[in-house]
Design a protein around this motif. Sequence first.
Motif, PDB file in Angstrom:
ATOM      1  N   GLN A   1      10.147   4.901   8.897  1.00 40.42           N
ATOM      2  CA  GLN A   1       9.884   5.555  10.188  1.00 40.42           C
ATOM      3  C   GLN A   1       8.584   6.351  10.177  1.00 40.42           C
ATOM      4  OE1 GLN A   1      13.780   6.745  12.393  1.00 40.42           O
ATOM      5  NE2 GLN A   1      13.976   7.499  10.297  1.00 40.42           N
ATOM      6  N   ASP A   2       8.265   6.988   9.064  1.00 40.93           N
ATOM      7  CA  ASP A   2       6.938   7.581   8.896  1.00 40.93           C
ATOM      8  C   ASP A   2       6.516   7.379   7.454  1.00 40.93           C
ATOM      9  OD1 ASP A   2       7.236  10.377   7.356  1.00 40.93           O
ATOM     10  OD2 ASP A   2       8.891  10.236   8.784  1.00 40.93           O
ATOM     11  N   VAL A   3       5.269   6.991   7.264  1.00 38.66           N
ATOM     12  CA  VAL A   3       4.785   6.647   5.930  1.00 38.66           C
ATOM     13  C   VAL A   3       3.461   7.363   5.668  1.00 38.66           C
ATOM     14  CG1 VAL A   3       5.920   4.398   5.979  1.00 38.66           C
ATOM     15  CG2 VAL A   3       3.530   4.579   6.683  1.00 38.66           C
ATOM     16  N   LEU A   4       3.173   7.538   4.387  1.00 35.12           N
ATOM     17  CA  LEU A   4       1.915   8.160   3.964  1.00 35.12           C
ATOM     18  C   LEU A   4       1.206   7.206   3.017  1.00 35.12           C
ATOM     19  CD1 LEU A   4       0.434  10.918   4.382  1.00 35.12           C
ATOM     20  CD2 LEU A   4       1.255  11.535   2.115  1.00 35.12           C
ATOM     21  N   ILE A   5       0.078   6.684   3.469  1.00 33.34           N
ATOM     22  CA  ILE A   5      -0.730   5.757   2.678  1.00 33.34           C
ATOM     23  C   ILE A   5      -1.952   6.496   2.146  1.00 33.34           C
ATOM     24  CG2 ILE A   5      -1.964   3.563   2.683  1.00 33.34           C
ATOM     25  CD1 ILE A   5       1.043   3.349   3.317  1.00 33.34           C
ATOM     26  N   VAL A   6      -2.245   6.305   0.868  1.00 33.73           N
ATOM     27  CA  VAL A   6      -3.438   6.907   0.288  1.00 33.73           C
ATOM     28  C   VAL A   6      -4.428   5.808  -0.065  1.00 33.73           C
ATOM     29  CG1 VAL A   6      -2.256   8.951  -0.573  1.00 33.73           C
ATOM     30  CG2 VAL A   6      -2.442   6.966  -2.042  1.00 33.73           C
ATOM     31  N   GLN A   7      -5.693   6.090   0.191  1.00 34.41           N
ATOM     32  CA  GLN A   7      -6.782   5.212  -0.194  1.00 34.41           C
ATOM     33  C   GLN A   7      -7.713   6.012  -1.100  1.00 34.41           C
ATOM     34  OE1 GLN A   7      -7.472   4.341   4.196  1.00 34.41           O
ATOM     35  NE2 GLN A   7      -8.110   2.405   3.286  1.00 34.41           N
TER      36      GLN A   7
ATOM     37  N   VAL B   1      -8.631   9.208   1.057  1.00 37.17           N
ATOM     38  CA  VAL B   1      -8.347   9.151   2.487  1.00 37.17           C
ATOM     39  C   VAL B   1      -6.838   9.043   2.659  1.00 37.17           C
ATOM     40  CG1 VAL B   1      -8.640   7.853   4.620  1.00 37.17           C
ATOM     41  CG2 VAL B   1     -10.564   8.102   3.026  1.00 37.17           C
ATOM     42  N   VAL B   2      -6.268   9.950   3.444  1.00 40.60           N
ATOM     43  CA  VAL B   2      -4.818   9.976   3.658  1.00 40.60           C
ATOM     44  C   VAL B   2      -4.517   9.489   5.072  1.00 40.60           C
ATOM     45  CG1 VAL B   2      -2.751  11.412   3.635  1.00 40.60           C
ATOM     46  CG2 VAL B   2      -4.644  11.950   2.097  1.00 40.60           C
ATOM     47  N   LEU B   3      -3.662   8.492   5.176  1.00 43.72           N
ATOM     48  CA  LEU B   3      -3.243   7.961   6.472  1.00 43.72           C
ATOM     49  C   LEU B   3      -1.762   8.261   6.659  1.00 43.72           C
ATOM     50  CD1 LEU B   3      -4.954   4.438   6.405  1.00 43.72           C
ATOM     51  CD2 LEU B   3      -5.747   6.490   7.607  1.00 43.72           C
ATOM     52  N   GLN B   4      -1.457   9.113   7.614  1.00 38.41           N
ATOM     53  CA  GLN B   4      -0.075   9.420   7.946  1.00 38.41           C
ATOM     54  C   GLN B   4       0.269   8.681   9.237  1.00 38.41           C
ATOM     55  OE1 GLN B   4       0.844  13.567   8.389  1.00 38.41           O
ATOM     56  NE2 GLN B   4       3.045  13.231   8.305  1.00 38.41           N
ATOM     57  N   LEU B   5       1.308   7.864   9.188  1.00 37.01           N
ATOM     58  CA  LEU B   5       1.688   7.012  10.309  1.00 37.01           C
ATOM     59  C   LEU B   5       3.150   7.279  10.655  1.00 37.01           C
ATOM     60  CD1 LEU B   5       0.109   3.779   8.818  1.00 37.01           C
ATOM     61  CD2 LEU B   5      -0.938   5.276  10.502  1.00 37.01           C
TER      62      LEU B   5
END
Length: 368
Positions: free
Chosen positions: A24-30, A7-11
Amino acid sequence: MKITDIVVLQLRIENIENVFDGTQDVLIVQVLTDTGITGFGEVVSSSYVARAIIDAPRSGGGRHGLRSIVTGMSPLDTRAVWEAMYEGTSWYGRRGAAIHAMAGIDVALWDIIAKAAGTPLYRALGGSDARRMRAYASVLWGDTVVETERLARDFRNQGFQAVKFGFGPIGTSLERDVEMVAAARRALGDDADLFVDVGRRWQVEQAVERAAAFDDYNVGWIEEPLHPDDLSGYAALTQRTAIPIAGAETEETVAQFKAYLDAGLKVVQPDLGRVGLTQALEISALARRYGARCVPHCFGSGVNTTASIHWMAATGGTLTEYPMRSNALCRDLVRGVPSVSDGYVSPGEEPGLGIELSSDVVEQYAYG
């Protein structure tokens, strides 16, 4: 245990500035598994490009997306997963954003390994105790001398014993650079460490001149004074200044870090969101063989901050970067980030990274 999905969360915050600020913008992977255990990682890159690399479907040889490569594999064999990702992206990868995306997944795998064993991440990485280490406050230079002094005083009042200022107006002129460094030193006092991040703005002769001008201010290191491709410049510079030179945060392979160490750097700064933990363990050992320090680069969300603290605890590190930007992705996205007390920080004892994401922050800043 098998990987079932990523699951990719782009914030992204609302107003992005054209500054080197990874919060300022981050990409979290689950990384999800068939046992219900989920691992967290963070990608430090262009979040838009890295997201596409993870999401892409299977294609021709060496052209696959990372999710399609790792689904069905064991998360407990980080080396096998790394090699599969490397070969599966080899037509467009082997460097750059493909490795960065792999790195985020790799950190998540280590989180899973530790959670499955019921142990904190630093123990899964080979550490024996939750050693305390100094945390240095990391922030951009103020736009003015007065603003820089204010920031430095604030960090001392918060208990930090070390501060790094980066980018901003530094590098614009010799006089301006000295003014900024002098202001930071005045506000910090003589008993705190001051690190200067130049942001790749100097040439060799400028760096030699600035380093000599900084001699009176007890600068702990000068970070990224030259363009990252200028290894010959670094080799020349490290022979001509007594202040330690730090760098290599831009790099993503063990071989690249070896090249910087061969050029004489005394501090290498891998970013887990660009190299992953599997490679970071190798880089730490490599730096020790060279008699150099390995200190994390970390200027994103609490996922990367927490992973870096565990990595340093596992490998005998004595210093870690602690980003101090004020936006929600830096401060509020992640719950369970180890806190700094009197300038020191220790990893937690919960299984894995010991963190969770704030659903409210995810909902507010989700992008795309």
